[in-house]
Motif scaffolding. Sequence first.
Motif, short mmCIF file in Angstrom:
data_model
loop_
_atom_site.label_atom_id
_atom_site.label_comp_id
_atom_site.label_asym_id
_atom_site.label_seq_id
_atom_site.Cartn_x
_atom_site.Cartn_y
_atom_site.Cartn_z
N SER A 20 0.86 -0.69 0.13
CA SER A 20 0.25 0.30 -0.20
C SER A 20 0.72 1.31 -0.11
CB SER A 20 -0.77 0.05 1.24
OG SER A 20 -0.42 -0.35 2.07
N SER A 74 -2.09 -3.33 -6.29
CA SER A 74 -3.55 -2.62 -5.00
C SER A 74 -4.92 -2.67 -6.85
CB SER A 74 -3.33 -1.60 -5.39
OG SER A 74 -2.45 -1.08 -3.91
N SER A 76 -9.62 -1.36 -6.51
CA SER A 76 -10.46 -0.81 -5.92
C SER A 76 -11.42 -1.56 -5.21
CB SER A 76 -10.71 0.78 -6.20
OG SER A 76 -9.94 1.53 -5.98
N ALA A 77 -12.51 -1.23 -4.36
CA ALA A 77 -13.86 -1.99 -4.56
C ALA A 77 -14.16 -2.06 -5.81
CB ALA A 77 -14.87 -0.94 -3.01
N ASP A 79 -13.32 -3.47 -7.98
CA ASP A 79 -12.26 -3.51 -9.25
C ASP A 79 -12.34 -5.13 -10.10
OD1 ASP A 79 -11.44 -1.25 -9.80
OD2 ASP A 79 -9.74 -0.60 -9.29
N SER A 95 -13.17 -7.23 -6.67
CA SER A 95 -13.16 -6.82 -5.75
C SER A 95 -14.39 -6.57 -4.34
CB SER A 95 -11.33 -6.53 -4.66
OG SER A 95 -11.17 -6.14 -4.34
N ASP A 98 -11.32 -1.58 -1.21
CA ASP A 98 -10.19 -1.90 -1.48
C ASP A 98 -8.81 -2.18 -0.90
OD1 ASP A 98 -11.66 0.56 -3.10
OD2 ASP A 98 -10.98 2.10 -1.29
N GLU A 115 -7.41 -6.54 2.48
CA GLU A 115 -8.58 -4.95 3.23
C GLU A 115 -7.67 -3.98 3.39
OE1 GLU A 115 -12.43 -2.64 4.47
OE2 GLU A 115 -11.53 -4.52 5.32
N LYS A 116 -7.54 -2.77 2.55
CA LYS A 116 -6.70 -1.41 3.61
C LYS A 116 -7.14 -0.52 4.67
CE LYS A 116 -3.66 -0.20 -1.23
NZ LYS A 116 -4.32 0.39 -2.07
N GLU A 118 -6.93 2.74 6.18
CA GLU A 118 -7.11 4.15 6.09
C GLU A 118 -6.17 4.60 7.98
OE1 GLU A 118 -5.63 5.86 3.58
OE2 GLU A 118 -6.62 4.90 1.89
#
Length: 360
Positions: A20, A74, A76-77, A79, A95, A98, A115-116, A118
């Motif tokens: 990430s 990486s 994204s939700a 993708d 996915s 994210d 999952e990322k 933040e």
Amino acid sequence: MDDTSATITIISRFRAVPASSSILVSPGTVVEPDTPVARVETLLGKLWRVNVARDLRIPPQTAPTRLAVRPGESVSAGDPVAVGGAFFNRLVSRSPVDGVLALVSKNRGIVYVREKVETGSSDGPVEVPVADMLGVPPLAMMVYKAEGAAVGLVAVRGQVLARRGKTMVTAPVYGRITNLSTVKGTITLKPLFRTQTISAYMKGVVTRIDPAEGVEVSGRATVIRCIWGLGGESHGPIRVLSGDLTEESQLEEGSVVVANGTATYEALLHASESGVKGVILGWLRSGVAMRFAGGMKNMGVTGDEPVPFPVILTEGFLPQPMRDGVLRTLTASQGLMCSLNGSTHIRAGVVRPEILIYPD
């Protein structure tokens, strides 16, 4: 340990980064030890399972051939992580979050997305004015507080702390809730992580970049491998003392101090107060090392201790001055810039502390 040679060689060090991260340099970039090469902006959290074989209606063993992204990249939700089907009947496996494509099960036709999370960015406690944001008196904050907003619990960035109708107050950082004030109507979070950079560690040139793995830096240096150390990485000009490091030693802020002998706990505190960047000793009593590291329990695996600078021992814990070759190399390097890493792993996958000395 045969590390007495002062030969300058071409060396490389690979700076591994989480998937990430954002890479900040390019091949050919000239770097100093403190040059940022990557920035870590998110943490990796829950592992999500995506059944590619089911989504694409294919045998599990063929799933790896249909991936739209590679492990470590990486997404994204929403993708696509894999695609299949005919032109007029395109099938897509997407996915759910994210994250980063972490694992691929060739036998089950399943991929896993990490999952990322933040983190937000803050160096200190963050006081969230919940009552003001909801438009209620301070004490009334407790009526609208979310169940997961309790002292001692961890809140991820974006998690709802309180809600009143359509108005929501969310956590601005990833942190632990340390206080609920009904006097001020606030919730205080202490950040557990913050945006951080990964430095080059050594002086040289960026020679390779793998966006999913990290950055390789190469350069010319004399390498000295030592017996034991604690603390992580640091750098600074070498300053050689005569004899032991003592409470009366004259120390230069920002320097890496070399003492042929040993040091007391009080001498290490003196070095900390003087602002040195590292201490290299011939030997140190294990009790002093443990005390300086805050009561460490496992001396066989080091590197993450909460110490102000790395401490590296060229000989170990028994009274023994530095070997002549090591002392000659360090003395001849007076004033030269060096990097040092105190990380030590005694057991499987042995890692020894090192000193990298750069030619003038």
